[in-house]
Design a protein around this motif. Structure first.
Motif, PDB file in Angstrom:
ATOM      1  N   LEU A   1      -1.776   8.876  -2.513  1.00 40.78           N
ATOM      2  CA  LEU A   1      -2.283   7.581  -1.511  1.00 40.78           C
ATOM      3  C   LEU A   1      -3.119   6.643  -2.732  1.00 40.78           C
ATOM      4  O   LEU A   1      -1.899   5.740  -2.347  1.00 40.78           O
ATOM      5  CB  LEU A   1      -3.440   8.283  -0.904  1.00 40.78           C
ATOM      6  N   PRO A   2      -3.203   6.637  -4.173  1.00 37.98           N
ATOM      7  CA  PRO A   2      -3.710   5.337  -4.142  1.00 37.98           C
ATOM      8  C   PRO A   2      -2.676   5.018  -5.236  1.00 37.98           C
ATOM      9  O   PRO A   2      -2.561   3.540  -5.129  1.00 37.98           O
ATOM     10  CB  PRO A   2      -4.878   6.192  -5.603  1.00 37.98           C
ATOM     11  N   LEU A   3      -1.269   5.531  -5.530  1.00 37.80           N
ATOM     12  CA  LEU A   3      -0.077   5.317  -6.083  1.00 37.80           C
ATOM     13  C   LEU A   3       0.171   4.155  -4.480  1.00 37.80           C
ATOM     14  O   LEU A   3       1.178   3.925  -5.384  1.00 37.80           O
ATOM     15  CB  LEU A   3       0.734   6.047  -6.359  1.00 37.80           C
ATOM     16  N   LEU A   4       0.403   5.005  -3.647  1.00 36.56           N
ATOM     17  CA  LEU A   4       1.310   3.957  -2.484  1.00 36.56           C
ATOM     18  C   LEU A   4       0.520   2.858  -2.263  1.00 36.56           C
ATOM     19  O   LEU A   4       1.296   1.419  -1.970  1.00 36.56           O
ATOM     20  CB  LEU A   4       0.916   5.441  -1.279  1.00 36.56           C
ATOM     21  N   ALA A   5      -0.641   3.028  -2.859  1.00 34.24           N
ATOM     22  CA  ALA A   5      -1.581   2.079  -2.370  1.00 34.24           C
ATOM     23  C   ALA A   5      -1.299   0.967  -3.662  1.00 34.24           C
ATOM     24  O   ALA A   5      -0.675  -0.614  -3.194  1.00 34.24           O
ATOM     25  CB  ALA A   5      -3.397   2.305  -2.470  1.00 34.24           C
ATOM     26  N   VAL A   6      -0.976   1.335  -4.542  1.00 30.06           N
ATOM     27  CA  VAL A   6      -0.396   0.126  -5.666  1.00 30.06           C
ATOM     28  C   VAL A   6       0.541  -0.005  -5.111  1.00 30.06           C
ATOM     29  O   VAL A   6       1.077  -1.790  -5.584  1.00 30.06           O
ATOM     30  CB  VAL A   6      -0.455   0.816  -7.035  1.00 30.06           C
ATOM     31  N   GLY A   7       1.857   0.816  -4.750  1.00 31.86           N
ATOM     32  CA  GLY A   7       3.113   0.296  -3.806  1.00 31.86           C
ATOM     33  C   GLY A   7       2.941  -0.926  -3.070  1.00 31.86           C
ATOM     34  O   GLY A   7       3.546  -1.785  -3.223  1.00 31.86           O
ATOM     35  N   SER A   8       2.370  -0.843  -2.290  1.00 31.50           N
ATOM     36  CA  SER A   8       1.896  -1.565  -1.290  1.00 31.50           C
ATOM     37  C   SER A   8       1.273  -2.865  -1.268  1.00 31.50           C
ATOM     38  O   SER A   8       1.635  -3.900  -1.578  1.00 31.50           O
ATOM     39  CB  SER A   8       0.753  -1.051  -0.296  1.00 31.50           C
ATOM     40  N   GLY A   9       0.804  -2.674  -2.961  1.00 33.77           N
ATOM     41  CA  GLY A   9      -0.151  -3.888  -3.248  1.00 33.77           C
ATOM     42  C   GLY A   9       0.876  -4.922  -3.584  1.00 33.77           C
ATOM     43  O   GLY A   9       0.906  -6.252  -3.475  1.00 33.77           O
ATOM     44  N   ILE A  10       1.917  -4.343  -4.629  1.00 33.04           N
ATOM     45  CA  ILE A  10       2.818  -4.951  -5.499  1.00 33.04           C
ATOM     46  C   ILE A  10       3.424  -5.800  -4.998  1.00 33.04           C
ATOM     47  O   ILE A  10       4.276  -6.925  -4.275  1.00 33.04           O
ATOM     48  CB  ILE A  10       3.546  -4.757  -6.537  1.00 33.04           C
ATOM     49  N   VAL A  11       4.011  -5.039  -3.298  1.00 36.01           N
ATOM     50  CA  VAL A  11       4.873  -5.989  -2.101  1.00 36.01           C
ATOM     51  C   VAL A  11       4.092  -6.687  -1.771  1.00 36.01           C
ATOM     52  O   VAL A  11       4.602  -7.715  -1.558  1.00 36.01           O
ATOM     53  CB  VAL A  11       5.372  -4.378  -0.965  1.00 36.01           C
ATOM     54  N   ALA A  12       3.000  -6.684  -1.026  1.00 32.94           N
ATOM     55  CA  ALA A  12       1.865  -7.793  -0.804  1.00 32.94           C
ATOM     56  C   ALA A  12       2.543  -9.198  -1.578  1.00 32.94           C
ATOM     57  O   ALA A  12       2.598 -10.248  -1.405  1.00 32.94           O
ATOM     58  CB  ALA A  12       1.052  -7.202   0.104  1.00 32.94           C
ATOM     59  N   LEU A  13       1.682  -8.915  -3.003  1.00 32.33           N
ATOM     60  CA  LEU A  13       1.752  -9.809  -3.923  1.00 32.33           C
ATOM     61  C   LEU A  13       3.525 -11.020  -3.814  1.00 32.33           C
ATOM     62  O   LEU A  13       3.422 -12.061  -4.061  1.00 32.33           O
ATOM     63  CB  LEU A  13       1.867  -9.247  -5.288  1.00 32.33           C
ATOM     64  N   GLY A  14       4.557  -9.777  -3.905  1.00 32.11           N
ATOM     65  CA  GLY A  14       5.369 -10.301  -4.018  1.00 32.11           C
ATOM     66  C   GLY A  14       5.409 -12.101  -2.526  1.00 32.11           C
ATOM     67  O   GLY A  14       6.118 -11.924  -3.396  1.00 32.11           O
TER      68      GLY A  14
ATOM     69  N   ARG B   1       4.735  12.407   2.997  1.00 37.80           N
ATOM     70  CA  ARG B   1       4.525  12.654   1.897  1.00 37.80           C
ATOM     71  C   ARG B   1       2.579  12.866   2.112  1.00 37.80           C
ATOM     72  O   ARG B   1       1.651  13.933   1.097  1.00 37.80           O
ATOM     73  CB  ARG B   1       3.773  11.639   1.077  1.00 37.80           C
ATOM     74  N   GLY B   2       2.691  13.877   3.377  1.00 40.33           N
ATOM     75  CA  GLY B   2       1.676  14.818   3.692  1.00 40.33           C
ATOM     76  C   GLY B   2       0.465  14.413   3.932  1.00 40.33           C
ATOM     77  O   GLY B   2      -0.371  15.055   4.279  1.00 40.33           O
ATOM     78  N   HIS B   3       0.791  12.992   4.380  1.00 39.29           N
ATOM     79  CA  HIS B   3      -0.818  12.071   4.714  1.00 39.29           C
ATOM     80  C   HIS B   3      -0.851  11.491   5.997  1.00 39.29           C
ATOM     81  O   HIS B   3      -0.106  12.198   6.910  1.00 39.29           O
ATOM     82  CB  HIS B   3      -0.747  10.400   3.945  1.00 39.29           C
ATOM     83  N   ASP B   4      -2.243  11.617   6.687  1.00 39.78           N
ATOM     84  CA  ASP B   4      -2.522  11.256   7.913  1.00 39.78           C
ATOM     85  C   ASP B   4      -2.318   9.482   8.342  1.00 39.78           C
ATOM     86  O   ASP B   4      -1.646   9.108   7.732  1.00 39.78           O
ATOM     87  CB  ASP B   4      -3.968  11.876   8.535  1.00 39.78           C
ATOM     88  N   ALA B   5      -2.000   9.438  10.270  1.00 42.81           N
ATOM     89  CA  ALA B   5      -1.877   8.037  10.727  1.00 42.81           C
ATOM     90  C   ALA B   5      -2.965   7.093   9.742  1.00 42.81           C
ATOM     91  O   ALA B   5      -2.121   5.953   9.437  1.00 42.81           O
ATOM     92  CB  ALA B   5      -1.395   8.322  11.936  1.00 42.81           C
ATOM     93  N   ALA B   6      -4.024   7.120   9.686  1.00 45.82           N
ATOM     94  CA  ALA B   6      -4.998   6.176   9.473  1.00 45.82           C
ATOM     95  C   ALA B   6      -4.212   5.994   7.925  1.00 45.82           C
ATOM     96  O   ALA B   6      -4.939   5.040   7.541  1.00 45.82           O
ATOM     97  CB  ALA B   6      -6.351   7.438   9.246  1.00 45.82           C
TER      98      ALA B   6
ATOM     99  N   ALA C   1       9.692   2.015   7.609  1.00 46.86           N
ATOM    100  CA  ALA C   1      10.014   2.925   6.703  1.00 46.86           C
ATOM    101  C   ALA C   1       8.349   3.362   6.055  1.00 46.86           C
ATOM    102  O   ALA C   1       8.085   4.750   6.238  1.00 46.86           O
ATOM    103  CB  ALA C   1      10.860   2.985   5.606  1.00 46.86           C
ATOM    104  N   LEU C   2       7.734   2.156   5.696  1.00 44.22           N
ATOM    105  CA  LEU C   2       5.983   2.879   5.085  1.00 44.22           C
ATOM    106  C   LEU C   2       5.493   3.885   6.000  1.00 44.22           C
ATOM    107  O   LEU C   2       4.875   4.989   5.187  1.00 44.22           O
ATOM    108  CB  LEU C   2       5.376   1.643   5.802  1.00 44.22           C
ATOM    109  N   PRO C   3       5.257   4.531   7.459  1.00 43.59           N
ATOM    110  CA  PRO C   3       4.358   5.238   8.492  1.00 43.59           C
ATOM    111  C   PRO C   3       5.601   6.272   8.282  1.00 43.59           C
ATOM    112  O   PRO C   3       4.672   7.474   7.838  1.00 43.59           O
ATOM    113  CB  PRO C   3       4.843   4.893   9.560  1.00 43.59           C
TER     114      PRO C   3
END
Length: 393
Positions: free
Chosen positions: A298-311, A242-247, A234-236
């Motif tokens: 994108l910063p909020l998506l990064a926060v969510g991704s970081g929380i998942v990684a810590l879990g 959400r309007g961001h490019d693949a990078a 689902a991530l990509p």
């Protein structure tokens, strides 16, 4: 169960050379593992396959990884850890070259199936070797180190994939084969075998499939692995929606890798409180999924991704260490192989479930992952009291 020694006595202890060499070898191999993410694309663009056909080939690969794990566990407990790791990596290289050289879809299907049958052979042996290379109380940290190296190498793999894939998608499989052979060479040269080749009555240990504790861990692991597969698929698509490019997806993976490395400190003393960390990890993943479900910037998506990684950090190391502690030396790889089939099951059912949920709305797949993690966290407490009292002492 072994009494947990004071943490201070191990904080400055060095990791064994065999363990460090194994981690480096797997990181090298991970650099080439990007090829699997492009298998469906290669089938469509190179061989002209339909999306349905490409999906069937990838499903065949996922289903084949289940017997691959079991074969790897049997080999590791029979012929040894190091020979099994080397054999698995060489077999993966050969299958990758079959895929790269295939003139049509039929050959690619054969190569993908062969790759699936070889893909997980080395994993039970690697995990058993880690368990047998360090003290019991350091196992969660050792598995965490292994996972962190894989995460960092996975980010580097994305950059390499962009470089090689831009020339010819088939070269991705050639590059993966080369990294498999390089990893096999490192293992042969630097890794010392720790177990296997057990003869006589000792080999006839308890079957993992008759150990209710292992079966409970397998059920929990399958639930977590399914949630993880949902998120990776689902991530990509979420980033694009959400309007961001693949990078942007690449940057989120970088954030996750950095959190994975930084979070390793939390695993100190994890052997004394595995289920506490497992529950915390599941809750953190649920929170991270919920954030990503509705995050747009994108910063909020990064926060969510970081929380998942810590879990994931809190969840993976203690879980594997628990399973390793359930078995004797003669049956450890078999136990780890049985537990590891949770990933093959998740890889088989996860993509179908993810695409079905994504057809409704992007948040649906993330909220499904949230609910699944919360349910698992809720049942972990009674499981700990009921089945694992001795392990937690």
């Amino acid at each position: 169960m072994t009494v947990i020694q004071p943490l201070a006595s191990h904080q400055r202890a060095r990791w064994p050379r065999s363990l460090v060499a194994l981690v480096i070898a797997r990181a090298v191999n991970r650099l080439g593992s990007f090829a699997m993410a492009f298998m469906a694309v290669a089938l469509v663009e190179v061989h002209g396959a339909s999306l349905a056909t490409a999906g069937a080939v990838v499903t065949a690969f996922g289903a084949a990884t289940i017997p691959s794990r079991l074969l790897g566990g049997w080999m590791a407990d029979t012929v040894g850890r190091r020979p099994t790791i080397v054999a698995g990596l060489v077999a993966c290289a050969a299958a990758q070259l079959v895929i790269a050289a295939s003139p049509g879809i039929g050959g690619a299907l054969v190569g993908a199936t062969l790759l699936g049958l070889a893909y997980e052979i080395y994993e039970p042996a690697s995990q058993a070797l880690i368990a047998e290379s360090v003290e019991v109380e350091r196992r969660p940290q050792a598995y965490g180190l292994y996972g962190a190296a894989m995460a960092v190498a996975g980010v580097a793999a994305g950059a390499l994939a962009a470089l090689v894939g831009g020339v010819d998608l088939r070269l991705l499989f050639v590059a993966d084969a080369v990294t498999c052979l390089c990893a096999a060479g490192l293992v042969l040269a630097l890794v010392r075998d720790t177990g296997g080749r057990v003869a006589g009555p000792q080999r006839r240990g308890r079957s993992p499939w008759r150990d209710r504790r292992l079966l409970i861990m397998l059920a929990l692991g399958t639930g977590f692995a399914t949630a993880w597969i949902l998120s990776t698929i689902a991530l990509p698509l979420t980033v694009s929606a959400r309007g961001h490019d693949a990078a942007a997806t690449g940057w989120l993976l970088v954030v996750a890798a950095l959190v994975t490395v930084a979070g390793q400190r939390l695993l100190r003393g994890a052997a004394a409180r595995p289920f506490t960390l497992i529950r915390a990890g599941l809750v953190l993943m649920a929170v991270g999924f919920a954030v990503v479900a509705y995050a747009a910037p994108l910063p909020l998506l990064a926060v969510g991704s970081g929380i998942v990684a810590l879990g994931e950090v809190l969840l993976l190391g203690p879980s594997i260490a628990l399973v390793a502690g359930l078995a004797t030396d003669a049956s450890r790889a078999g136990y780890l192989a049985a537990y590891g089939t949770c990933w093959g099951i998740a890889q088989t059912i996860g993509p179908v479930l993810a695409t079905g949920l994504l057809s409704h709305a992007v948040p649906t797949v993330w909220l499904t992952g949230t609910g699944l993690c919360l349910v698992l966290a809720a049942v972990t407490a009674p499981v700990a009291r009921w089945m694992f009292t001795e392990v937690c002492r």
